[in-house]
Scaffold this active site. Structure first.
Site, PDB file in Angstrom:
ATOM      1  CB  THR A  44      -0.899   0.000   1.255  1.00 25.48           C
ATOM      2  OG1 THR A  44      -1.510   1.295   1.386  1.00 25.48           O
ATOM      3  CG2 THR A  44      -0.129  -0.275   2.527  1.00 25.48           C
ATOM      4  CE1 TYR A  59      -4.253  -1.815   4.878  1.00 28.86           C
ATOM      5  CE2 TYR A  59      -3.481   0.312   4.090  1.00 28.86           C
ATOM      6  CZ  TYR A  59      -3.887  -0.976   3.834  1.00 28.86           C
ATOM      7  OH  TYR A  59      -3.913  -1.447   2.554  1.00 28.86           O
TER       8      TYR A  59
HETATM    9  N1  UFG Z   1     -13.071  10.581   2.640  1.00 31.04           N
HETATM   10  C1  UFG Z   1     -14.049  11.515   2.933  1.00 31.04           C
HETATM   11  N2  UFG Z   1     -15.321  11.062   3.176  1.00 31.04           N
HETATM   12  C2  UFG Z   1     -15.654   9.748   3.158  1.00 31.04           C
HETATM   13  C3  UFG Z   1     -14.648   8.789   2.862  1.00 31.04           C
HETATM   14  C4  UFG Z   1     -13.363   9.251   2.608  1.00 31.04           C
HETATM   15  O1  UFG Z   1     -13.787  12.718   2.974  1.00 31.04           O
HETATM   16  O2  UFG Z   1     -16.820   9.405   3.411  1.00 31.04           O
HETATM   17  C5  UFG Z   1     -11.709  11.039   2.345  1.00 31.04           C
HETATM   18  C6  UFG Z   1     -10.675  10.499   3.319  1.00 31.04           C
HETATM   19  O3  UFG Z   1     -10.604  11.304   4.458  1.00 31.04           O
HETATM   20  C7  UFG Z   1      -9.427  10.513   2.454  1.00 31.04           C
HETATM   21  C8  UFG Z   1      -9.940  10.241   1.046  1.00 31.04           C
HETATM   22  O4  UFG Z   1     -11.335  10.549   1.086  1.00 31.04           O
HETATM   23  O5  UFG Z   1      -8.866  11.784   2.472  1.00 31.04           O
HETATM   24  C9  UFG Z   1      -9.755   8.825   0.619  1.00 31.04           C
HETATM   25  O6  UFG Z   1     -10.226   7.975   1.664  1.00 31.04           O
HETATM   26  P1  UFG Z   1     -10.508   6.429   1.469  1.00 31.04           P
HETATM   27  O7  UFG Z   1     -11.070   5.926   2.757  1.00 31.04           O
HETATM   28  O8  UFG Z   1     -11.286   6.204   0.234  1.00 31.04           O
HETATM   29  O9  UFG Z   1      -9.078   5.808   1.204  1.00 31.04           O
HETATM   30  P2  UFG Z   1      -7.708   5.982   2.043  1.00 31.04           P
HETATM   31  O10 UFG Z   1      -6.866   6.944   1.286  1.00 31.04           O
HETATM   32  O11 UFG Z   1      -7.928   6.228   3.464  1.00 31.04           O
HETATM   33  O12 UFG Z   1      -7.111   4.515   2.005  1.00 31.04           O
HETATM   34  C10 UFG Z   1      -7.064   3.783   0.838  1.00 31.04           C
HETATM   35  C11 UFG Z   1      -7.119   2.303   1.166  1.00 31.04           C
HETATM   36  C12 UFG Z   1      -5.859   1.839   1.735  1.00 31.04           C
HETATM   37  C13 UFG Z   1      -4.688   2.321   0.957  1.00 31.04           C
HETATM   38  C14 UFG Z   1      -4.713   3.781   0.801  1.00 31.04           C
HETATM   39  C15 UFG Z   1      -3.541   4.261   0.024  1.00 31.04           C
HETATM   40  O13 UFG Z   1      -8.147   2.020   2.074  1.00 31.04           O
HETATM   41  O14 UFG Z   1      -5.894   0.436   1.723  1.00 31.04           O
HETATM   42  O15 UFG Z   1      -5.910   4.122   0.157  1.00 31.04           O
HETATM   43  O16 UFG Z   1      -3.696   5.598  -0.333  1.00 31.04           O
HETATM   44  F1  UFG Z   1      -3.542   1.996   1.577  1.00 31.04           F
END
Ligand code: UFG
Length: 331
Positions: free
Chosen positions: A102, A126
């Site tokens: 990741t 994670y």
């Molecule tokens: N976000 C919101 N509202 C939501 C959901 C997400 O504002 O309802 C934002 C989060 O705060 C973040 C962005 O959108 O800034 C992306 O969030 P995600 O939860 O879609 O994904 P993450 O970046 O947290 O994590 C994902 C995967 C991981 C991976 C990572 C690498 O879950 O497995 O991307 O960037 F490692």
């Protein structure tokens, strides 16, 4: 990956505990075994019974905020069980190991795009749980002659262009990924969407991510497998497009593609979120010759929307409307 392997004429065995997936999503042409990668006796027996030349390890917990609330579950699932699987792989003399890592291993990088030589400094359990597995894999490979491809996924999104599969969760509140939440809001399946933080040092104050379409990501796995089978050296590479999109830009794209103006609420930062993650893509292109096919946000959003409509229409906990699908729950 299972669909792509089957399409390529490979024999596939799926080991899954179905903790987040669905049996009916596994294609009939793959052999399916319900079980845990942490069960050494089971994994040894599978490896002894079949001629297996490669393991692709996707089985992981993947939700950053959940890892902060329940870190030991992440270290058990993503680190301890991966150690077990690796030990079995070494015992079973498996030649090739592909590991879903990741972008979270980079933590809060000072500049983007991030190339693979950047310091590894994860800021949440994670990312740490995955980085430890990278280390174990490198050490085991050195000691036992295993060859690996560590693929550092950025944000996986979209769905199978043929509509056979997409991101599926056991119940709607479990979905946490931005595009999935946004398309659910667009379809009226949830009241709206919360934007977690507008005070990041980015162009519009919201977090920037590099969203990679799932079939493009799968193609990188097939190319990595081919590369290893042809004698390529072990490899670590980023999987992303090298282009970042903010949360508000995603929201805007989902509104435009769906034509639905759902409610958006601005709230505070979500713990564990780095401001910006964008992949450096030189290595994946140079070593694997990978070129993306779906590097287009409206296309990705359209696929996610289409898959969500399918799930809505067939009630995901009931019987399938179509047979050939696979849960994409391990990214
Ligand atoms: N976000 C919101 N509202 C939501 C959901 C997400 O504002 O309802 C934002 C989060 O705060 C973040 C962005 O959108 O800034 C992306 O969030 P995600 O939860 O879609 O994904 P993450 O970046 O947290 O994590 C994902 C995967 C991981 C991976 C990572 C690498 O879950 O497995 O991307 O960037 F490692």
């Amino acid at each position: 990956m299972v669909l792509a392997l089957l399409d390529a004429g490979e024999k596939v065995i799926v080991l899954d505990d179905l903790s987040t997936g669905f049996r009916w999503l596994v294609p009939e042409a793959a052999k399916f075994i319900i079980g845990d990668v942490g069960d050494a006796a089971l994994v040894d027996a599978i490896l002894a019974e079949h001629e297996i030349d490669a393991i692709a390890h996707f089985a992981a917990k993947i939700v950053v905020p959940e890892s902060i609330g329940d870190p030991l579950r992440y270290y058990l699932n993503n680190t301890a069980k991966a150690r077990n699987l690796l030990e079995c792989a070494v015992r079973g003399k498996i030649k090739h190991f592909i590991f879903s890592s990741t972008a979270a291993v980079y933590g809060e990088p000072p500049v983007t795009p991030i190339d693979e030589t950047f310091p590894l400094a994860p800021i949440n359990p994670y990312g740490r749980s995955k980085l430890m597995t990278e280390w174990m894999l490198k050490d085991a490979a050195k000691a036992h002659g295993l060859k690996f491809a560590i693929l550092r996924y950025f944000n996986v999104a979209g769905a199978d262009p043929k509509g056979r599969l997409g991101q599926s969760s056991q119940s709607m509140p479990n979905a946490t990924h931005l595009i999935k939440v946004a398309v659910q809001a667009a379809l009226g399946l949830r009241p709206g969407l919360e934007v977690f933080g507008t005070d990041y040092p980015t162009r519009d104050g919201t977090c920037i991510r590099d969203y990679i379409q799932v079939s493009d990501l799968v193609a990188a796995h097939l190319m990595a497998l081919d590369y290893l089978r042809k004698g390529g050296e072990s490899l670590i590479c980023n999987c992303g497009y090298g282009r970042g999109v903010s949360v508000l830009e995603v929201v805007d794209a989902v509104k435009r593609v769906s034509g639905a103006d759902f409610k958006v609420r601005i709230s505070g930062r979500r713990p564990g979120d780095p401001a910006s993650l964008v992949a450096g893509t030189k290595r994946i292109k140079a070593v694997l010759g990978w070129t993306p096919e779906y590097d287009n946000l409206p296309t990705i959003v359209g696929q996610a929307l289409e898959w969500e409509r399918q799930l809505r229409n067939k009630s995901i906990t009931g019987e399938p409307a179509g047979a050939n699908s696979l849960a994409c729950d391990a990214v």
